[in-house]
Design an enzyme around this catalytic site. Structure first.
Site, PDB file in Angstrom:
ATOM      1  N   ASN A  88       5.079  20.172 -21.942  1.00 50.38           N
ATOM      2  CA  ASN A  88       6.414  19.821 -21.457  1.00 50.38           C
ATOM      3  C   ASN A  88       7.330  21.028 -21.585  1.00 50.38           C
ATOM      4  OD1 ASN A  88       7.820  17.453 -20.410  1.00 50.38           O
ATOM      5  ND2 ASN A  88       9.175  17.643 -22.172  1.00 50.38           N
ATOM      6  N   HIS A  99       4.530   2.678 -12.187  1.00 55.67           N
ATOM      7  CA  HIS A  99       5.776   2.281 -11.529  1.00 55.67           C
ATOM      8  C   HIS A  99       5.615   2.059 -10.024  1.00 55.67           C
ATOM      9  CE1 HIS A  99       8.164   4.199 -15.100  1.00 55.67           C
ATOM     10  NE2 HIS A  99       7.612   3.048 -15.400  1.00 55.67           N
ATOM     11  N   ASP A 102       5.222   8.930  -6.116  1.00 56.28           N
ATOM     12  CA  ASP A 102       5.202   9.728  -4.889  1.00 56.28           C
ATOM     13  C   ASP A 102       3.826   9.870  -4.245  1.00 56.28           C
ATOM     14  OD1 ASP A 102       3.935  11.722  -6.603  1.00 56.28           O
ATOM     15  OD2 ASP A 102       5.950  12.156  -7.327  1.00 56.28           O
ATOM     16  N   THR A 134       6.751  14.656 -19.324  1.00 59.74           N
ATOM     17  CA  THR A 134       7.566  13.505 -19.714  1.00 59.74           C
ATOM     18  C   THR A 134       8.176  13.757 -21.086  1.00 59.74           C
ATOM     19  OG1 THR A 134       7.538  11.183 -20.396  1.00 59.74           O
ATOM     20  CG2 THR A 134       5.438  12.338 -20.451  1.00 59.74           C
ATOM     21  N   CYS A 189       8.919 -11.225  10.763  1.00 58.90           N
ATOM     22  CA  CYS A 189       9.165 -12.625  10.386  1.00 58.90           C
ATOM     23  C   CYS A 189      10.602 -12.853   9.938  1.00 58.90           C
ATOM     24  CB  CYS A 189       8.194 -13.066   9.289  1.00 58.90           C
ATOM     25  SG  CYS A 189       8.699 -12.603   7.613  1.00 58.90           S
ATOM     26  N   CYS A 224      11.054  -7.290   8.353  1.00 59.25           N
ATOM     27  CA  CYS A 224       9.747  -7.663   8.902  1.00 59.25           C
ATOM     28  C   CYS A 224       9.964  -8.442  10.204  1.00 59.25           C
ATOM     29  CB  CYS A 224       9.034  -8.536   7.879  1.00 59.25           C
ATOM     30  SG  CYS A 224       7.419  -9.139   8.397  1.00 59.25           S
ATOM     31  N   CYS A 271       6.446 -12.763   3.894  1.00 61.20           N
ATOM     32  CA  CYS A 271       5.066 -13.024   4.332  1.00 61.20           C
ATOM     33  C   CYS A 271       4.064 -12.017   3.768  1.00 61.20           C
ATOM     34  CB  CYS A 271       4.991 -13.044   5.861  1.00 61.20           C
ATOM     35  SG  CYS A 271       5.122 -11.398   6.601  1.00 61.20           S
ATOM     36  N   CYS A 292       6.571  -7.061   3.010  1.00 66.42           N
ATOM     37  CA  CYS A 292       7.583  -8.073   3.326  1.00 66.42           C
ATOM     38  C   CYS A 292       7.667  -9.061   2.162  1.00 66.42           C
ATOM     39  CB  CYS A 292       7.205  -8.810   4.604  1.00 66.42           C
ATOM     40  SG  CYS A 292       8.227 -10.279   4.900  1.00 66.42           S
TER      41      CYS A 292
HETATM   42 ZN   LIG Z   1       7.266 -10.897   6.948  1.00 63.46          ZN
END
Ligand SMILES: [Zn+2]
Length: 238
Positions: A213, A121, A106, A190, A152, A150, A132, A129
């Site tokens: 925790n 992560h 986040d 965790t 493209c 995108c 590209c 994209c």
């Molecule tokens: Zn692209």
């Protein structure tokens, strides 16, 4: 202040080599749901479980359905850093903390001011994209409907590690280096039930392993100090 928190405060005051390893519990206090917790997304109704939707196979096969869930449940862009994020940033500025290693996606550690944040992560804030590699802002993802494309023609993918995908080798290596060299390793929010959390703490060689925790974890008996409580509440006392 209870005895364990008082001990932790003494350790922190004396250290300039703290590393923090955090999980979903760090963000839940900012209002970001943990899809593994009882109160999390499992109790909400979707046609597939979150772990199926958030997999590479599902992303490739049912991209539109992935994005419907993703926009609805994963993009919490109004969330603000809490006391734990702020305290960690403060320790870094004071030269006490070397790095934050996080499983969260986040960007709240950076929002609080932390610089050295290793995002195991990835981050919802980065998108690119697939054809590209042009980068896209998260708002470009959030505002649309259907599959974000995108210019493209390629599909835009969040820079988030989905189930079935491997972790970034460089981030993992740097995380191991920080943890192996740490004086104090604080693990927060965790359950340590999931890879790579359980494996990473094996690299810690010090004698100040701290677990914060809400509930007990499998690593409690290995820890030098265990504090059961909400991480923001605990950190605001440090
Ligand atoms: Zn692209």
């Amino acid at each position: 202040m209870n005895e364990a928190i008082s001990t932790l405060k003494q350790w922190i005051d004396a250290s300039d080599n703290i590393v923090f390893f955090g999980g979903a519990g760090v963000s839940t206090e900012s209002g970001i749901p943990d899809f593994r917790s009882v109160d999390g997304l499992y109790n909400q109704h979707y046609r597939y479980p979150p772990e199926t939707i958030l997999s590479h196979t599902f992303f490739m096969a049912q991209t539109a359905e992935f994005y419907r869930f993703y926009r609805d449940k994963m993009l919490c862009l109004t969330a603000k850093p809490n006391a734990a994020h702020r305290k960690l940033a403060e320790w870094e500025q004071q030269g006490k903390l070397r790095a934050v290693v996080t499983q969260n996606i986040d960007g709240l550690h950076q929002a609080a001011g932390s610089k050295e944040v290793l995002e195991l992560h990835g981050s919802v804030l980065r998108n690119y994209c697939m054809r590209c590699h042009k980068p896209y802002d998260v708002r470009d993802i959030q505002k649309g409907t259907g599959v974000p494309k995108c210019a493209c023609g390629g599909t835009i993918k969040p820079d988030v590690v989905l189930y079935e995908e491997g972790l970034d080798g460089d981030i993992l290596r740097r995380s191991v280096e920080y943890i192996a060299a740490a004086d104090i390793l604080i693990i927060g929010g965790t359950s340590l039930a999931v890879y790579p959390a359980a494996g990473l703490i094996d690299y810690y060689r010090g004698d100040k392993l701290v677990l914060v925790n809400k509930t007990a974890t499998p690593a409690d008996r290995r820890a030098d100090l265990v504090i059961h409580g909400a991480i923001g509440e605990v950190f605001s006392q440090l």
